[in-house]
Design a protein around this motif. Structure first.
Motif, mmCIF file in Angstrom:
data_model
loop_
_atom_site.group_PDB
_atom_site.id
_atom_site.type_symbol
_atom_site.label_atom_id
_atom_site.label_comp_id
_atom_site.label_asym_id
_atom_site.label_seq_id
_atom_site.Cartn_x
_atom_site.Cartn_y
_atom_site.Cartn_z
ATOM 1 N N GLN A 44 72.896 108.388 62.927
ATOM 2 C CA GLN A 44 72.059 107.629 62.750
ATOM 3 C C GLN A 44 71.266 108.061 61.559
ATOM 4 O O GLN A 44 71.481 109.115 60.742
ATOM 5 C CB GLN A 44 71.363 108.676 63.368
ATOM 6 N N CYS A 75 79.291 108.280 65.502
ATOM 7 C CA CYS A 75 78.046 107.743 65.503
ATOM 8 C C CYS A 75 77.435 108.222 64.486
ATOM 9 O O CYS A 75 77.175 109.568 64.457
ATOM 10 C CB CYS A 75 77.338 108.051 66.852
ATOM 11 N N GLU A 96 67.774 108.675 71.888
ATOM 12 C CA GLU A 96 66.953 108.371 70.651
ATOM 13 C C GLU A 96 65.817 108.519 70.791
ATOM 14 O O GLU A 96 65.591 109.252 72.058
ATOM 15 C CB GLU A 96 66.745 106.660 71.426
ATOM 16 N N ALA A 116 72.402 100.818 69.411
ATOM 17 C CA ALA A 116 74.034 101.117 70.465
ATOM 18 C C ALA A 116 74.617 99.473 69.444
ATOM 19 O O ALA A 116 74.526 98.427 69.376
ATOM 20 C CB ALA A 116 73.312 100.506 71.173
ATOM 21 N N GLY A 155 72.283 103.744 66.528
ATOM 22 C CA GLY A 155 73.955 104.079 66.776
ATOM 23 C C GLY A 155 74.809 103.294 65.993
ATOM 24 O O GLY A 155 75.138 102.897 67.131
ATOM 25 N N ARG A 182 76.544 112.313 64.499
ATOM 26 C CA ARG A 182 75.500 112.521 65.806
ATOM 27 C C ARG A 182 77.247 112.122 66.576
ATOM 28 O O ARG A 182 76.679 113.611 67.984
ATOM 29 C CB ARG A 182 74.717 111.503 66.860
ATOM 30 N N ALA A 223 75.681 105.522 73.836
ATOM 31 C CA ALA A 223 74.575 105.707 72.691
ATOM 32 C C ALA A 223 73.597 107.292 72.775
ATOM 33 O O ALA A 223 73.353 107.566 74.537
ATOM 34 C CB ALA A 223 73.721 104.521 72.555
#
Length: 266
Positions: free
Chosen positions: A9, A7, A256, A241, A59, A90, A253
């Motif tokens: 970001q 994942c 945030e 997500a 995500g 992440r 996810a």
């Protein structure tokens, strides 16, 4: 070869989009370079959804194959030491060979953020779209509800969209005011090129009172992109997500940032 999912970001402001391009910096190139150094071998990643220049992600999900395994934390922490501050891994997780970041996805969720105030906000520049005009979130939400379901979304499709079909299943389209922002939440099985930004541009005109609440539904039925609202700026758009079948056991996810959280979840 072992396959991993990860994942990612990122803030997209400094990049010409997700996809690698010959003469411009991209998120994909940065991620592949970082992971290749951890793997000590070339790594190519496949993403869940290619984002345009200036679009952000909380995500984004990718998969990649490597010649030899590494612990998940090695990909995350080793990769992050080689990434700029506006891109972050992440989590990473080994996945079966049949996992595909794009084709295995069941849904994708985006969030579009608007700050409606006569004066722009310097602290959110490039991260939130500014509207000089006050917007009516309740009217925007009501106008959006007839778009839910499976439809031909040609009226909200970019002219250069390469999808073989304009049909998509829109599962959620929610607009409300939160913490001083207008938040547009959109979830669908998949999206056409510029679909979310085109929806946002149309709904902004409704929120300003330039168009009536029945206009988006008429546009949907008419299937004519040339008479719909403008494409909203990229600044306020976030890929939040991506959903996958439970059998892959991917983490939820990540939490945030305060800017885009706004309460609720997918």
């Amino acid at each position: 070869m072992p396959r991993y999912a990860a994942c990612i970001q990122y803030l997209g402001s400094a990049y010409a989009g997700w996809q690698a391009q010959p003469h411009a910096d991209s998120v994909q190139v940065r991620v592949e370079s970082a992971l290749s150094r951890v793997a000590d071998a070339p790594v190519r990643v496949v993403c869940a959804g290619r984002t345009d220049a200036g679009v952000h992600a909380a995500g984004q999900v990718v998969h990649f194959d490597v010649p030899s395994p590494r612990p998940p934390r090695a990909w995350v922490f080793g990769g992050n030491t080689r990434l700029p501050a506006d891109i972050s891994l992440r989590w990473a997780r080994p996945v079966p060979d049949d996992f595909h970041a794009r084709y295995a996805a069941e849904w994708r969720a985006y969030r579009y953020l608007l700050f409606d105030h006569p004066a722009r906000d310097a602290l959110t520049a490039g991260r939130v779209t500014h509207s000089r005009y006050r917007l009516n979130a309740d009217v925007m939400h009501a106008a959006a509800q007839p778009l839910l379901g499976e439809h031909d979304f040609s009226a909200f499709r970019a002219a250069g969209c390469q999808s073989r079909t304009p049909w998509r299943r829109l599962e959620q389209l929610r607009i409300e005011r939160r913490q001083g922002l207008i938040v547009i939440e959109v979830r669908a099985n998949a999206f056409l090129h510029h679909m979310v930004r085109n929806l946002a541009g149309t709904l902004i005109q409704v929120g300003r009172g330039q168009r009536d609440a029945g206009w988006p539904a008429r546009l949907l039925a008419g299937r004519d992109r040339t008479v719909a609202g403008p494409t909203a700026p990229a600044d306020g758009l976030y890929l939040c997500a991506v959903g996958y079948p439970a059998r892959f056991s991917l983490p939820e996810a990540p939490a945030e940032s305060a800017l885009i959280a706004g309460g609720g979840g997918w």
